[in-house]
Design a protein around this motif. Sequence first.
Motif: not given
Length: 165
Positions: A147-157
């Motif tokens: 979840i944290k990895t996906k959240q970080a990816q979403m933030n970068r996007l």
Amino acid sequence: MTVNQNKTVNRIFWAVAVAVGLIALGSFSLSFTALYALAIENGTPANLGWIWPLIVDLSMVIYTAAILVARLQRRGAELPVGLTIFYGILAVAGNILPAPVTPLGWLVASLPPLSLIFGTEALRAMAHHGIKEQTAVTSLAELDRAIKTKQAQMNRLNERLNKSN
């Protein structure tokens, strides 16, 4: 479960594991003589008679462990359950046959293999629960990391989208 409860459960588990180990040593020692005598009386050469008790008693332990592995892998355990029952009956019968033909004689003779069966089954059940709990905790930690990895990816996007607008 709190940390203190986990420590208590772990201590109890290891105390039971040591007790089952001691029961196994005692059971093998007491059962060995009866099963050895039974093997010799029924045609096994004396120098090979020691193999019979090992086959019978160790098979129960092996198939009990196989039940645990099957349950942890979420697959059927019919074969190891059946084999554990078979070798358990064989061990009890093999210990009773040379015993004095009295209820007390049969109780004394059957207690070592029965104690081993029940002790290993209790330990198997405790280990199964503990491993399931640990697997759930590990799975939750892995999900949290994902979840944290996906959240970080979403933030970068989102940052890229904001910069491009």
